[in-house]
Design a protein around this motif. Sequence first.
Motif, PDB file in Angstrom:
ATOM      1  N   SER A 253       0.937  -1.304   0.094  1.00 34.76           N
ATOM      2  CA  SER A 253       0.042   0.034  -0.221  1.00 34.76           C
ATOM      3  C   SER A 253       0.799   1.198   0.007  1.00 34.76           C
ATOM      4  CB  SER A 253      -0.944  -0.020   1.164  1.00 34.76           C
ATOM      5  OG  SER A 253      -0.149  -0.093   2.637  1.00 34.76           O
ATOM      6  N   PHE A 257       1.661   4.784  -4.487  1.00 38.90           N
ATOM      7  CA  PHE A 257       1.673   6.084  -4.819  1.00 38.90           C
ATOM      8  C   PHE A 257       2.937   6.306  -5.810  1.00 38.90           C
ATOM      9  CE2 PHE A 257       1.900  10.724  -3.736  1.00 38.90           C
ATOM     10  CZ  PHE A 257       1.081  11.175  -4.556  1.00 38.90           C
ATOM     11  N   ILE A 300      -2.888  12.898   2.512  1.00 39.33           N
ATOM     12  CA  ILE A 300      -3.033  11.753   3.093  1.00 39.33           C
ATOM     13  C   ILE A 300      -2.305  11.314   4.355  1.00 39.33           C
ATOM     14  CG2 ILE A 300      -3.791  10.839   0.813  1.00 39.33           C
ATOM     15  CD1 ILE A 300      -1.000   9.276   0.698  1.00 39.33           C
ATOM     16  N   SER A 304      -2.567   7.820   6.128  1.00 39.61           N
ATOM     17  CA  SER A 304      -1.473   6.710   6.113  1.00 39.61           C
ATOM     18  C   SER A 304      -1.179   6.555   7.618  1.00 39.61           C
ATOM     19  CB  SER A 304      -0.349   7.324   5.217  1.00 39.61           C
ATOM     20  OG  SER A 304      -0.075   8.636   5.506  1.00 39.61           O
ATOM     21  N   GLN A 375      -7.207  12.915  -5.854  1.00 42.75           N
ATOM     22  CA  GLN A 375      -6.822  11.502  -5.522  1.00 42.75           C
ATOM     23  C   GLN A 375      -6.770  11.203  -4.154  1.00 42.75           C
ATOM     24  OE1 GLN A 375      -3.171  10.324  -7.611  1.00 42.75           O
ATOM     25  NE2 GLN A 375      -3.890  11.421  -9.554  1.00 42.75           N
ATOM     26  N   MET A 379      -6.861   7.731  -2.333  1.00 37.57           N
ATOM     27  CA  MET A 379      -5.838   7.050  -1.543  1.00 37.57           C
ATOM     28  C   MET A 379      -5.877   6.982  -0.021  1.00 37.57           C
ATOM     29  SD  MET A 379      -3.060   6.846  -3.552  1.00 37.57           S
ATOM     30  CE  MET A 379      -1.615   6.868  -2.274  1.00 37.57           C
ATOM     31  N   THR A 382      -8.520   3.857   0.307  1.00 38.64           N
ATOM     32  CA  THR A 382      -7.698   2.802  -0.186  1.00 38.64           C
ATOM     33  C   THR A 382      -6.562   2.135   0.844  1.00 38.64           C
ATOM     34  OG1 THR A 382      -7.894   3.145  -2.484  1.00 38.64           O
ATOM     35  CG2 THR A 382      -5.973   1.631  -2.191  1.00 38.64           C
ATOM     36  N   LEU A 433      -7.619   4.817  -9.319  1.00 36.97           N
ATOM     37  CA  LEU A 433      -7.595   4.646  -7.867  1.00 36.97           C
ATOM     38  C   LEU A 433      -8.949   4.401  -7.592  1.00 36.97           C
ATOM     39  CD1 LEU A 433      -5.190   7.491  -6.556  1.00 36.97           C
ATOM     40  CD2 LEU A 433      -4.884   5.016  -6.408  1.00 36.97           C
TER      41      LEU A 433
END
Length: 543
Positions: A253, A257, A300, A304, A375, A379, A382, A433
Amino acid sequence: MGVGLVMGNDWNMKTYMKGAAMLTIAAIIVKLLSAVYRVPFQNLVGDEGFYIYQQVYPFIGIITTWTSFGFAVALSKILSDYKVLGKDYAIPRVKRIAFYYIGFISIIFFILLFMGAGFLAKAMGDANLAQLLKAGSYVILLMPMLAVLKGDFQSDGRMQPVAYAQVVEQAVRVFVILFGTWLIISNSFDLYKAGSMAMYGAVAGELAGVILLSSIYWKSLKRPKKETVKTDDVPIWTIVKNLTLISISASISALLFLLFQLVDSFTVFQTLVESGMNKHQAMEKKGVYDRGQPLVQLGIVIASTLSLAIVPLVAHRMGKGSGRTAVPFMQLTYRVAFTFGVAAAMGLIVVLPYVNEMLFQTKEESTTLMVFSFQIVWMSLTLTLMAMLQGSGMVKIPTLFLLLGVLSKWLLNSILVPTYGVLGAAISGNISLAIIYVLMCYYFKKTWNIQFAPAVFYKGILKASILMIVCVVAYIILGDAVLFDNLSSRIQSIVISLTAVMLGATVFLVNIAKKRVIAEKEWFLLPFGRRMATFQLWLNKEK
């Protein structure tokens, strides 16, 4: 990165929260540094210089992420498993096998990247990039030591050295990149030399991490008693297989990117040239398009870091045979990722022309960067879904979804870039995505059959987003026409960007707090959620 914590006998919530908080802080600092340093770097070298760096960066990023992060997680899990089984005597041999195996892989990649630099540079349409690939390839040789040291510390639940090393690596890297680039630009203005210096910055950063972890390791090393270890106790093939599979699943993951950036490196510049644009102009266009990378990275950060925290928690709940108790954490993590993913994307898109000029000196291709910035939503979601599936031990099918998304990005770039230029690349990223997200969501719900959030949650986020957009757009129109009309263009963009972002964030947070989109007790479960919970309680105290 906290996977090693899961397997220990002394695992408990306090240990988890302490380790998760330490790694979360380190991850936020690292991600912020990673995104922020690109701004002064672009200001130093311009769009063409930024293009040069971004063309090569994915190669180094992918290899180092897999080896130093993925293998560290894999080794920590394997070592933890041996400790749980009471086979501490086998630990040195396991570490040796891991070191030799990662070393072998690193040497192979080093040779391929160093010897194949010319071929790869030509494949990207710019033979001068070979010197950057060669400069960056040296970082790969440091990976075995870094991975084994990190894995060893994590398996003991000692997250502080790993967290310190991550921050030191990034800080040294950023310093070498910016200072070295400034020296080169001041003396020669050779953009390819400046790009090579940026690659050497990565080498310097990883070397600093190795030195720091090695010094901590040797200071804390206890001389082990001599033990006779049977070869059968440590099956080499099993260790190698587990290291490979776990490292890929742990880092896939994080690699997504970077893989998208790699696709852009091979397709965007070349396609622009083939479509009739001259090389210099194509370089600048790709450099402007690459401005979107740090913007998305910043967007993100919350998702993350949440994904880092959720993996060991879900794995722990599943490991105790009480899988259903993981569901509330999954629902909460998804809702937080959705909330801040949407807020970050919408907020950034509204102010993007001004942020573009504030950070990168011009408003060029702001529409492309607006599309690129969306995105952040895909992101964020996901990464969160992948983390939850990883914690549940389901990684093979989601990994295939990610690879399918990369293939989709490649195909769509070839279709859209010739017609729409860099805007086409931004659109292809969003579509790819979205495909990954839909597939992963379907797979997740087929496995778990849970509802992530009720309709009222989505309504609350939609209302908060619309209110934020209306307020910010009204403020920008007023600021542009009246309040800051007498300022120079870039100063005006700086003032409008900073004040509009603060206004948007305030409007959004007050709105979701007032509507209790996320409950106070849920905020308390999240790293650093206590402040938001306190604010929400204060805001609603009259009710």
